[in-house]
Design an enzyme around this catalytic site. Structure first.
Site, PDB file in Angstrom:
ATOM      1  N   ARG A  71       0.898  -1.139  -0.181  1.00 22.07           N
ATOM      2  CA  ARG A  71      -0.026   0.005  -0.020  1.00 22.07           C
ATOM      3  C   ARG A  71       0.844   1.236  -0.061  1.00 22.07           C
ATOM      4  O   ARG A  71       0.348   2.247  -0.379  1.00 22.07           O
ATOM      5  CB  ARG A  71      -0.790   0.113   1.316  1.00 22.07           C
ATOM      6  CG  ARG A  71      -1.645   1.157   1.271  1.00 22.07           C
ATOM      7  CD  ARG A  71      -2.921   1.426   2.269  1.00 22.07           C
ATOM      8  NE  ARG A  71      -2.646   0.832   3.680  1.00 22.07           N
ATOM      9  CZ  ARG A  71      -1.973   1.345   4.502  1.00 22.07           C
ATOM     10  NH1 ARG A  71      -1.595   2.707   4.304  1.00 22.07           N
ATOM     11  NH2 ARG A  71      -1.932   0.964   5.543  1.00 22.07           N
ATOM     12  N   LYS A 223      -6.415   5.904 -19.454  1.00 20.26           N
ATOM     13  CA  LYS A 223      -6.575   6.368 -20.719  1.00 20.26           C
ATOM     14  C   LYS A 223      -5.166   6.032 -21.553  1.00 20.26           C
ATOM     15  O   LYS A 223      -4.645   4.861 -21.714  1.00 20.26           O
ATOM     16  CB  LYS A 223      -6.964   7.790 -20.820  1.00 20.26           C
ATOM     17  CG  LYS A 223      -7.962   8.013 -19.678  1.00 20.26           C
ATOM     18  CD  LYS A 223      -9.338   7.057 -20.265  1.00 20.26           C
ATOM     19  CE  LYS A 223     -10.514   7.316 -19.245  1.00 20.26           C
ATOM     20  NZ  LYS A 223     -10.666   7.622 -17.972  1.00 20.26           N
TER      21      LYS A 223
HETATM   22  N1  PLP Z   1      -9.476  12.997 -15.898  1.00 16.52           N
HETATM   23  C1  PLP Z   1     -10.121  12.876 -17.090  1.00 16.52           C
HETATM   24  C2  PLP Z   1      -9.792  13.920 -18.062  1.00 16.52           C
HETATM   25  C3  PLP Z   1     -10.790  11.886 -17.539  1.00 16.52           C
HETATM   26  O1  PLP Z   1     -11.219  11.788 -18.619  1.00 16.52           O
HETATM   27  C4  PLP Z   1     -11.086  10.699 -16.475  1.00 16.52           C
HETATM   28  C5  PLP Z   1     -11.888   9.781 -16.638  1.00 16.52           C
HETATM   29  O2  PLP Z   1     -12.370   9.522 -17.815  1.00 16.52           O
HETATM   30  C6  PLP Z   1     -10.650  11.034 -15.037  1.00 16.52           C
HETATM   31  C7  PLP Z   1      -9.879  12.256 -15.092  1.00 16.52           C
HETATM   32  C8  PLP Z   1     -10.826   9.978 -13.840  1.00 16.52           C
HETATM   33  O3  PLP Z   1      -9.945   8.880 -14.133  1.00 16.52           O
HETATM   34  P1  PLP Z   1     -10.521   7.528 -13.671  1.00 16.52           P
HETATM   35  O4  PLP Z   1     -11.574   6.900 -14.456  1.00 16.52           O
HETATM   36  O5  PLP Z   1      -9.112   6.655 -14.149  1.00 16.52           O
HETATM   37  O6  PLP Z   1     -10.658   7.473 -12.393  1.00 16.52           O
END
Ligand code: PLP
Length: 412
Positions: A71, A223
């Site tokens: 962790r 992403k």
């Molecule tokens: N920031 C952006 C620009 C996003 O598109 C997303 C999710 O789509 C997030 C933060 C949040 O990320 P996660 O879904 O990995 O928690």
């Protein structure tokens, strides 16, 4: 010479960084350390590791903290962090188990009741919701600013309250609006606030916010950084000083990426540029195809910006490439959008973005569905809007698929 001994290009650091085979039985690739805890050789060693990890004592020259518990930290987390820090040009990076874990740990570290936070709008729906619920309940004053806001306006907004943080997501999700990082850095600097940039949409291949004055970069590593739609992860990058307390709160909140997730992320960062360049080439071809299509009333992709567009000058100064996120407006409103989405065969119908496969989604009824209609329209989210994340498939196949789905709108 070991890559760690001198500054190296991210293209090299992302392949070899953070891993010395000699320390792992010669394993060329980092093994997955699928363990929750680590054995100390001696009680003295355990004591020393805790002193370093909990900052009870300063590290000696060249001394790095050992491993205690997954962790807190793991060898796999350190590989991913070394590679990501190289990509963002940051002194350090921290990996988390989702983008929201990264963002919430960062916000909980930097904000207290009575503080003011300014954020660009539109912004990812999950971030907006977190700010409007939990942080509003914690009595943080949350103020949104749109893409039309000038640098002077932003400085005024920053001076109006006890502004401690400016959060900029650029390009914005889902409209591709651009925000000026240097102007936000000036506004943050004028009141001693921290500027945080969410760099999820372009990735460090096309945008390095720290070079433009940001203090901290955050990512949904789910992403482009992960890039294969097979993990959820997040990241925070910046100077060791900016990240110190965030690291401690990551221990406390338990938001560290697991060894298996960190391993996948470290592996994925090796191919980041290859994937993102191919995705961007595909998206650029697709955007020009869509721009000419009679059943598409608007297309937003950074390759289509013209010199009279308000974002053009920011794009030239801030971005190295247009990325692979497209928003398009089809004719026929929600009905037209649904016929289009239901007719796609190669492009998959799913939220998320940045993976090897192309995905299409409908922000009006999906990511932005909880907002009232006027609020969505105010953000540029209309019933006919489709968000397209372009993958690495053949551009010809993707264009044929999109073309068939657009034809289906007319056939109805
Ligand atoms: N920031 C952006 C620009 C996003 O598109 C997303 C999710 O789509 C997030 C933060 C949040 O990320 P996660 O879904 O990995 O928690």
């Amino acid at each position: 010479m070991s890559p760690e001994k001198r500054p190296v290009d991210p293209d090299t650091a992302s392949v070899t960084g953070g891993h010395r085979p000699g320390e792992h039985l010669g394993s060329l690739k980092p093994p997955v350390y699928q363990t929750s805890t680590f054995v100390f050789e001696t009680a003295e060693e355990g004591k020393r590791f805790f002193e370093l990890v909990y900052a009870l004592d300063e590290a000696e020259e060249g001394e790095t903290p050992g491993y205690i518990y997954s962790r807190l930290d793991s060898p796999n987390a350190r590989v991913a962090e070394a590679r990501l820090a190289a990509w963002e040009g940051a002194e350090e990076a921290l990996v988390f188990n989702s983008g929201m874990a990264a963002i919430s740990t960062m916000l909980l570290t930097l904000l207290r009741p009575g503080h003011r936070l300014l954020h660009s709008s539109p912004i990812y729906g999950g971030t907006a919701k977190l700010l409007r619920t939990l942080f509003a309940e914690l009595e943080v004053e949350v103020v949104a600013f749109g893409p039309e806001t000038t640098g002077d306006d932003l400085e005024r907004l920053a001076e109006e309250g006890d502004t401690r943080l400016i959060l900029v997501e650029t390009p914005a999700n889902p409209t591709n609006d651009l925000f000026d990082i240097e102007a936000a850095a000036r506004a943050a600097g004028s009141v001693g606030a921290t500027l945080v940039v969410d760099n999820t949409f372009l990735s460090p291949v096309w945008q390095r916010p720290l070079e433009h004055g940001a203090d901290i970069v955050v990512h949904s590593a789910t992403k482009y950084l992960g890039g294969h739609s097979d993990l959820t992860a997040g990241a925070v990058c910046g100077s060791s000083e900016a990240l110190e307390q965030i690291r401690h709160n990551r221990y406390r909140l338990g938001t560290t990426a697991s060894p298996a997730t960190a391993w996948l992320l470290g592996r994925s960062l090796e191919t980041l540029r290859l994937r993102v360049e191919k995705q961007t080439d595909n998206a650029t071809r697709i955007a020009s195809f869509l721009a000419e299509h009679e059943r598409v009333s608007a297309v937003r992709h950074l390759s289509l910006l013209s010199s009279d567009d308000p974002g053009f000058e920011i794009y030239k100064r801030q971005c190295r490439g247009p990325g692979a996120m497209i928003s398009l407006e089809v004719v026929g409103g929600e009905e037209g959008a649904f016929v289009f989405l239901n007719s796609l065969e190669v492009v998959r119908l799913a939220v998320s973005l940045g993976g090897t496969e192309s995905l299409a989604s409908h922000p009006w009824t999906m990511s932005h569905s909880t907002l009232p209609a006027e609020a969505k329209l105010g953000l540029g989210v209309t019933p006919g809007l489709i968000r397209l994340s372009v993958g690495i498939e053949s551009a010809d196949d993707l264009i044929a698929d999109l073309s068939g789905a657009l034809d289906a709108i007319a056939d109805r």
